[in-house]
Design an enzyme around this catalytic site. Structure first.
Site, PDB file in Angstrom:
ATOM      1  N   ASP A 146      33.398   2.648 -29.218  1.00 18.86           N
ATOM      2  CA  ASP A 146      34.741   2.168 -28.921  1.00 18.86           C
ATOM      3  C   ASP A 146      35.741   2.978 -29.743  1.00 18.86           C
ATOM      4  O   ASP A 146      35.651   3.010 -30.972  1.00 18.86           O
ATOM      5  CB  ASP A 146      34.851   0.686 -29.281  1.00 18.86           C
ATOM      6  CG  ASP A 146      36.094   0.041 -28.676  1.00 18.86           C
ATOM      7  OD1 ASP A 146      37.143   0.714 -28.609  1.00 18.86           O
ATOM      8  OD2 ASP A 146      36.010  -1.132 -28.271  1.00 18.86           O
ATOM      9  N   ASP A 182      34.401  11.653 -26.890  1.00 17.42           N
ATOM     10  CA  ASP A 182      35.370  12.480 -26.176  1.00 17.42           C
ATOM     11  C   ASP A 182      36.771  12.297 -26.738  1.00 17.42           C
ATOM     12  O   ASP A 182      37.737  12.782 -26.141  1.00 17.42           O
ATOM     13  CB  ASP A 182      35.363  12.120 -24.691  1.00 17.42           C
ATOM     14  CG  ASP A 182      35.747  10.666 -24.456  1.00 17.42           C
ATOM     15  OD1 ASP A 182      35.127   9.783 -25.079  1.00 17.42           O
ATOM     16  OD2 ASP A 182      36.665  10.394 -23.657  1.00 17.42           O
ATOM     17  N   GLU A 218      30.180   9.168 -20.781  1.00 16.15           N
ATOM     18  CA  GLU A 218      30.467  10.598 -20.781  1.00 16.15           C
ATOM     19  C   GLU A 218      30.877  11.064 -19.398  1.00 16.15           C
ATOM     20  O   GLU A 218      31.807  11.874 -19.257  1.00 16.15           O
ATOM     21  CB  GLU A 218      29.252  11.386 -21.261  1.00 16.15           C
ATOM     22  CG  GLU A 218      29.501  12.886 -21.256  1.00 16.15           C
ATOM     23  CD  GLU A 218      28.441  13.661 -22.012  1.00 16.15           C
ATOM     24  OE1 GLU A 218      28.570  13.754 -23.245  1.00 16.15           O
ATOM     25  OE2 GLU A 218      27.482  14.140 -21.366  1.00 16.15           O
TER      26      GLU A 218
END
Length: 237
Positions: A146, A182, A218
């Protein structure tokens, strides 16, 4: 609790928990996985009710032998965890995930894959840290955690000393800790905080590990134009 460094430290009576425990209504099949499969996969001795003295878990008893034990912190839908267990049948893999919908998804994947070297804690990984023996983990994974993007919420991220210090205590010297995200600012905080907890940076960049299994998080990031980043540390000492 004793001050013996080989035993887990005394745990607080109560912790704040941030994040979701439940999502959309579970399908009947998912409810069946939870009712029929979870209890057999759940390690005994993590909850205070089962282990009021917070004695260390007997990991050889959990997996039936003295094998390497790996940990996945927040396994999401479970695809990476099941892949790792299936391709490394000689290890024991514990997954922690408080989001019950993710737990149900994992249990369905375990059934489909037929893997048996897994244990599942449907709760906060900090509760597991309370009872893991020192230097008992050979590898740990933190995949797409998170991001808590607001600055005032950065202290809720896993990559803070509250989480990293007990993780380091539970890992063997030289054990590998992998982080995938990311979110550039999450990587920034990872690179700042993890070494402070007793880890050594090995590599970081856009190239995934050879045995990496891309998760649904992802794939969402890639669809939305965000670049994955992969970081590897080893436990110092």
């Amino acid at each position: 609790m004793t001050d013996d460094p080989d035993l887990p430290p005394a745990a607080p009576e109560w912790r704040n928990f941030y994040g979701r425990r439940f999502g959309k209504t579970l399908r009947p099949s998912q409810k069946g996985y939870l009712n029929e499969d979870l209890e057999a996969l759940r390690p005994r001795g993590i909850t205070r009710e089962e282990n009021p003295e917070r004695q260390p878990l007997d990991l050889p008893a959990l997996f039936g032998d003295d094998r390497q034990v790996w940990l996945e912190i927040g396994f999401g839908g479970g695809e990476h965890m099941v892949h790792m267990a299936a391709t490394n049948p000689g290890i024991g893999l514990i997954g922690c995930e408080p989001y019950i919908n993710g737990v149900a998804m994992l249990l369905g994947k375990i059934r489909a894959a037929g893997v048996g070297n897994l244990a599942v804690h449907p709760g906060d990984v900090r509760d597991l840290f309370d009872v893991l023996p020192a230097a008992s983990l050979s590898r740990a994974f933190l995949n797409y955690p998170d991001p808590w993007p607001k600055t005032r919420h950065h202290r809720r991220r896993f990559v803070t000393q509250e989480h990293l210090v007990p993780l380091a205590r539970a890992m063997k010297p030289g054990a590998e800790f992998r982080v995938a995200s990311d979110i550039p600012d999450y990587i920034r905080q990872t690179l700042e905080e993890v070494p402070q907890a007793g880890f050594t940076l090995v590599s970081e960049g856009s190239e995934a590990w050879p045995d990496w299994y891309s998760t649904r998080y992802e794939q969402k990031a890639l669809r939305e134009g965000r670049a994955p980043h992969y970081v590897t540390f080893t436990r110092a000492g």
